[in-house]
Structures are given as C-alpha cells and as structure tokens.
Design a protein around this motif. Structure first.
Motif, PDB file in Angstrom:
ATOM      1  N   ASN A 123       0.805  -1.225   0.000  1.00 25.20           N
ATOM      2  CA  ASN A 123       0.000   0.000   0.000  1.00 25.20           C
ATOM      3  C   ASN A 123       0.838   1.276   0.000  1.00 25.20           C
ATOM      4  O   ASN A 123       0.443   2.285  -0.579  1.00 25.20           O
ATOM      5  CB  ASN A 123      -0.963  -0.002   1.191  1.00 25.20           C
ATOM      6  N   HIS A 124       2.018   1.271   0.626  1.00 21.62           N
ATOM      7  CA  HIS A 124       2.846   2.479   0.646  1.00 21.62           C
ATOM      8  C   HIS A 124       3.421   2.773  -0.742  1.00 21.62           C
ATOM      9  O   HIS A 124       3.412   3.915  -1.204  1.00 21.62           O
ATOM     10  CB  HIS A 124       3.974   2.332   1.656  1.00 21.62           C
ATOM     11  N   ARG A 127       0.510   3.977  -2.975  1.00 19.65           N
ATOM     12  CA  ARG A 127       0.161   5.378  -2.698  1.00 19.65           C
ATOM     13  C   ARG A 127       1.184   6.326  -3.334  1.00 19.65           C
ATOM     14  O   ARG A 127       0.832   7.316  -3.972  1.00 19.65           O
ATOM     15  CB  ARG A 127       0.091   5.578  -1.186  1.00 19.65           C
ATOM     16  N   TYR A 151      -8.318   0.985   0.615  1.00 22.55           N
ATOM     17  CA  TYR A 151      -7.659  -0.131   1.291  1.00 22.55           C
ATOM     18  C   TYR A 151      -8.668  -1.216   1.615  1.00 22.55           C
ATOM     19  O   TYR A 151      -9.774  -0.942   2.079  1.00 22.55           O
ATOM     20  CB  TYR A 151      -6.991   0.356   2.576  1.00 22.55           C
ATOM     21  N   GLU A 312      -4.284   7.768   5.867  1.00 22.96           N
ATOM     22  CA  GLU A 312      -4.227   6.350   5.504  1.00 22.96           C
ATOM     23  C   GLU A 312      -4.581   5.480   6.713  1.00 22.96           C
ATOM     24  O   GLU A 312      -4.063   5.644   7.809  1.00 22.96           O
ATOM     25  CB  GLU A 312      -2.831   5.988   5.000  1.00 22.96           C
TER      26      GLU A 312
END
Length: 367
Positions: A123-124, A127, A151, A312
């Motif tokens: 996810n990082h 993003r 997410y 987030e």
C-alpha cells in the motif's frame, strides 16, 4: 548539456521524464542500440544526477543506492522505504527528486502488471506511485494506470473474523468485546480515541473521519468591521456558494498573503456568530508554543477546492455536525511532524496532489 541515448530502452524514457519534469536544458539525441545500459557506465542519467545534485554527496549516494536495485524486488523495497516518507529521496523531502522520477518510470510496467490484491498489500508503494503518476502527467508518454486507493483488509484478517464469528459463544463474545473496544479507540474505550481496529483488519472510524476537513481556497478576505484582530474570509470549498469563515490571523498574515491561498477547512462545525458575523467553519493552523507564531496548513498546488483530505488507515462518513468535544479530541491528536507535514496520530494528512504542509513550524500543535 548534450546527451546521446540508445533508442527504445528504459534509460531513454527515464532521461526524458527527468529532463521534462525538472525543466533541464538538455539536448537528447538517440542512436541505434538494443542493449540495456547499466548505470555504472556513465549513461546520461549519471550526468543529469551530477548536474542536479551539484556535488551534494548525500543526495548522490541516495540516488546511486536506488538506481542499482533489482527490478524484481523494487516494489517491495519501495514499500518498506516509503512507510514514513512521501518521497524516496529523504524523510524530509516534500517534492520529488530525480530518484522518484527514475523509479516511477522504472516501476510503471511492474505496477501495470499488478493485481488489485498485490497493490493493496504494497500500500505504501501504491500510494507513492499513484501520487507520482499525478505529478508526472504531461512529462512522460507512459500509458496511465488506473489505481484504486481504497484499502481492503487482507484475506487472512477477514478469515480470522469469520472464524471468530462461528466459534463458541464465549469466544465470539470475547472477540466482539475486543472489536468494540478497538472501534472506540482502544485503551479507555473513548470513542475515536486511538487508531484501534487492528482486530477488524480494515480502515477505522475516528475523530479524523467525523470532522469533515476539506481543501479550500480563499477567494476574498477583509478585516472584520467590528474586531481588529479578525479576518472575514470567503472560501471556496467546492460548494455552490463560498463559505464565510472568520479567523484570528491578523497578527500573523496580511490580506495579500492569504488571498488565493489553498488551506484546509474544518467544514462541518456548528456555525458561530463572532462580533455580529456568522462563521461557518475553521481554517486549520499550526501553532508554536504560546501561539507566538501561527501558520495556516497549506494544501499543495493541484489540490482542488472541496476535496476531502485523508489519513491512511482511517475511513468513514463525517458527522452531520462535528461537536466541540470531538473537535477538541481531534486537535489534541494532530500536529506537524519533523518534515512539517500535518498529521493525525503520526499519519500524514494527504490530498490527491500530495501532503498538507506548513512553511516552517515542525513538531507543532494544530488548532
């Protein structure tokens, strides 16, 4: 500077992206060549890096570290490096570096080939890549990749929840109690208190979601006719009419400094009449100890009025009216970090165009 590039390879795409994004005075000439060059043999990128870094040895070392990464492990390594960073170059960077541009181009085929579950797991990196794609628009000929930044809980966490629900009554009751405690914010059971919710596996509601924080643009500003320390602002927050908001910023800004500025507005507060004029919201600011210095939170260029800022790991519908009690708890958990980025419980405040920042007040409270 004149660079000779092998035609039709990754290095050429990376160089062209860097030259366009950083507006470099570089003439790129392509020659026939099928072999993919290495970065140790003085390709054009090394020359561009030397020109940009201007003998900054730390920046050069960071760049060299990333350009030698193997493609197979690139996205997992990026994901780890970007856990607490907006860009790969350094923890304090608030703008992309040459490393970001190069890695964006290099990661394009990897991201394009990913399935949704793979992007969700990294996810990082996802993003960061989606943010870079927005910034690089018009600087590359790469095909756009549709990225869903919603997410979703990992399958294992969802399975664990289902198993608990089907277990014996005592076990289910225990899990339910834990889940309720997490949703209310962990220790102390205060609503929206902590990030909580790890047992649930997905985004959690909190004070940061109950307060509707929107990007706004100050379109008109004047001194309050009845209060010398107050401004009366007309702010575009994406609605049919502009919001009237009153702010005590006269001692910290001139009207010229605030006119046209992109700010962040707490927009679902109960309207309050201040010296005869109704104020419908609050402009969020960072404050030094004792409030000797105050700086408005700056939304980045490209952020659209009316966009809801996000954190987030937190999601949920805002309250119809954010109470004073919720707002007080929220602001107690907000501050700027060492990189001058606004955060909620150390999670950066983000827009589609990037993080919300302040000019100079690092590690300061927000109010």
């Amino acid at each position: 500077m004149a660079l000779t590039l092998p035609s039709g390879n990754t290095a050429s795409a990376e160089l062209r992206a860097a030259v366009s994004f950083f507006a470099l005075s570089v003439e790129c000439k392509e020659v026939d060549g099928d072999a993919e060059p290495t970065y140790q043999d003085k390709t054009g990128l090394a020359d561009v890096a030397a020109a940009l870094f201007d003998e900054n040895t730390l920046a050069t070392a960071e760049f060299d570290k990333w350009v030698r990464r193997a493609p197979k492990q690139l996205l997992p390594q990026l994901n780890k490096a970007l856990e607490l960073r907006t860009f790969v170059h350094s923890p304090s960077a608030i703008e992309p570096s040459l490393s970001d541009v190069l890695l964006f181009v290099r990661a394009h085929p990897l991201v394009a080939a990913q399935k949704a579950a793979e992007r969700n797991e990294l996810n990082h990196a996802t993003r960061w890549w989606a943010h870079m794609q927005h910034l690089m628009e018009g600087h590359t000929s790469l095909a756009p990749v549709q990225i869903d930044l919603t997410y979703k809980a990992p399958k294992k966490a969802a399975d664990a929840g289902a198993k608990a629900a089907k277990g014996d009554k005592k076990g289910a009751a225990d899990e339910g109690a834990k889940g309720a405690k997490g949703a209310k914010g962990g220790k102390g059971g205060k609503k929206g208190g902590g990030r909580g919710g790890k047992d649930a596996g997905g985004p959690v509601e909190s004070d940061a979601t109950k307060c509707l924080m929107l990007v706004g643009r100050i379109v008109e500003i004047e001194r309050h006719p009845n209060a010398e320390r107050l401004f009366v602002e007309k702010i575009d927050v994406g609605e049919a009419t502009h919001r009237t908001i009153i702010s005590g910023l006269v001692e910290h800004y001139s009207t010229e400094q605030l006119q046209g500025r992109r700010v962040v507005v707490a927009s679902n507060l109960k309207p309050a009449t201040m010296q005869g004029i109704e104020s419908c919201g609050m402009v969020l600011c960072a404050c030094s100890d004792g409030k000797a210095k105050v700086e408005v939170l700056d939304a980045p260029e490209g952020a659209e009025p009316g966009e809801r800022v996000s954190f987030e790991g937190y999601a949920g519908e805002p309250a119809d009216v954010c109470s004073g009690k919720v707002l007080a708890r929220l602001l107690k958990s907000m501050k700027t970090n060492a990189d001058r980025i606004a955060t909620f419980k150390d999670v950066p405040m983000m827009t589609k165009a990037g993080p919300v920042t302040v000019p100079s007040l690092a590690n300061s409270s927000i109010g």
